[in-house]
Design an enzyme around this catalytic site. Structure first.
Site, short mmCIF file in Angstrom:
data_model
loop_
_atom_site.label_atom_id
_atom_site.label_comp_id
_atom_site.label_asym_id
_atom_site.label_seq_id
_atom_site.Cartn_x
_atom_site.Cartn_y
_atom_site.Cartn_z
N ASP A 129 0.85 -1.18 0.00
CA ASP A 129 0.00 0.00 0.00
C ASP A 129 0.90 1.24 0.00
OD1 ASP A 129 -2.40 1.61 0.50
OD2 ASP A 129 -1.63 1.79 2.55
N ASP B 135 -0.36 5.14 1.00
CA ASP B 135 -0.66 6.08 2.09
C ASP B 135 -0.68 5.37 3.44
OD1 ASP B 135 -1.16 8.62 0.67
OD2 ASP B 135 -2.74 7.48 -0.31
#
Length: 231
Positions: A14, A16
């Site tokens: 991922d 953020d």
């Protein structure tokens, strides 16, 4: 701190909250969105992380037509892409990505951001952008749907069970587990949402190639009394 060890053939990352700390921007813009639509910021904050914007809006305004959410999402994406004030790398992100690159270890980016936003934030944080990359344009459903992680595994030619996901949010952790993958939770949000193991930052992760080039070992300094070895 206790140590956990995972082996894998590939990692799915991922962005953020996992590689990039974008909380300042996310909270600034989504606080304004909540005020505009009469949604308390505490409610926004509970669901905003890890999802595409339209999915956040649908959760918070369930009676609102989805076409309005998609139009509003485009506006929010433009605002987020142009606002990089406060964007910084997660501690340890540079070293972590450098280790993956140096070892030629298979990994992909799987983010709810679109290409423009991912590029803006990774660049602002001074991080290289992993490839392949699965972005908002690549999927038909937002996390917590597992589509993005399954596509990331397929891009790398890996079975889901051979992949380890790195995530920070409830939606992302749920997506990784639903894809049949183990999940390393990163940061203060992660441990509460049931990842396989959780660490405070990427500074607590060491990556080493397995002999023969058939995968990698993750050594994790975990947050609490989690299993010493997690398969």
């Amino acid at each position: 701190m206790p140590t956990a060890v995972l082996t894998a053939r590939a990692l799915l990352l991922d962005m953020d909250g996992t590689l990039v700390d974008s909380d300042a921007v996310v909270e600034r813009l989504w606080r304004a969105w909540g005020e505009e639509h009469g949604v308390p910021f505490e409610q926004v904050l509970r669901v905003v992380h890890g999802r595409q914007g339209y999915a956040t809006m649908a959760e918070l305004l369930p009676e609102r037509p989805m076409e309005l959410n998609h139009a509003d999402n485009a506006r929010m994406l433009a605002a987020e892409t142009s606002d990089v004030e406060g964007i910084v790398p997660i501690p340890g992100a540079h070293r972590f990505l450098a280790a993956l690159e140096a070892g030629a270890l298979p990994h992909a980016l799987v983010t709810s951001a679109d290409v423009a936003l991912a590029t803006a934030r990774m660049t602002a944080a001074g991080l290289r952008i992993p490839r392949p990359r699965i972005t908002a344009e690549s999927v038909g459903a937002s996390k917590p749907d597992p589509e993005g992680f399954l596509k990331g595994a397929a891009e790398l030619g890996m079975a889901p069970a051979d992949c380890v996901v790195f995530e920070d949010s409830a939606a992302g952790i749920a997506a990784g587990l639903a894809a049949g993958m183990r999940v390393v939770g990163i940061g203060p949000r992660a441990a509460a949402h049931g990842p396989t193991v959780a660490v405070p930052t990427l500074e607590h992760v060491t990556v080493d190639p397995l002999p023969g080039g058939e995968g990698l070992t993750l050594t994790l300094l975990v947050e609490d009394a989690q299993p010493a070895i997690a398969s």
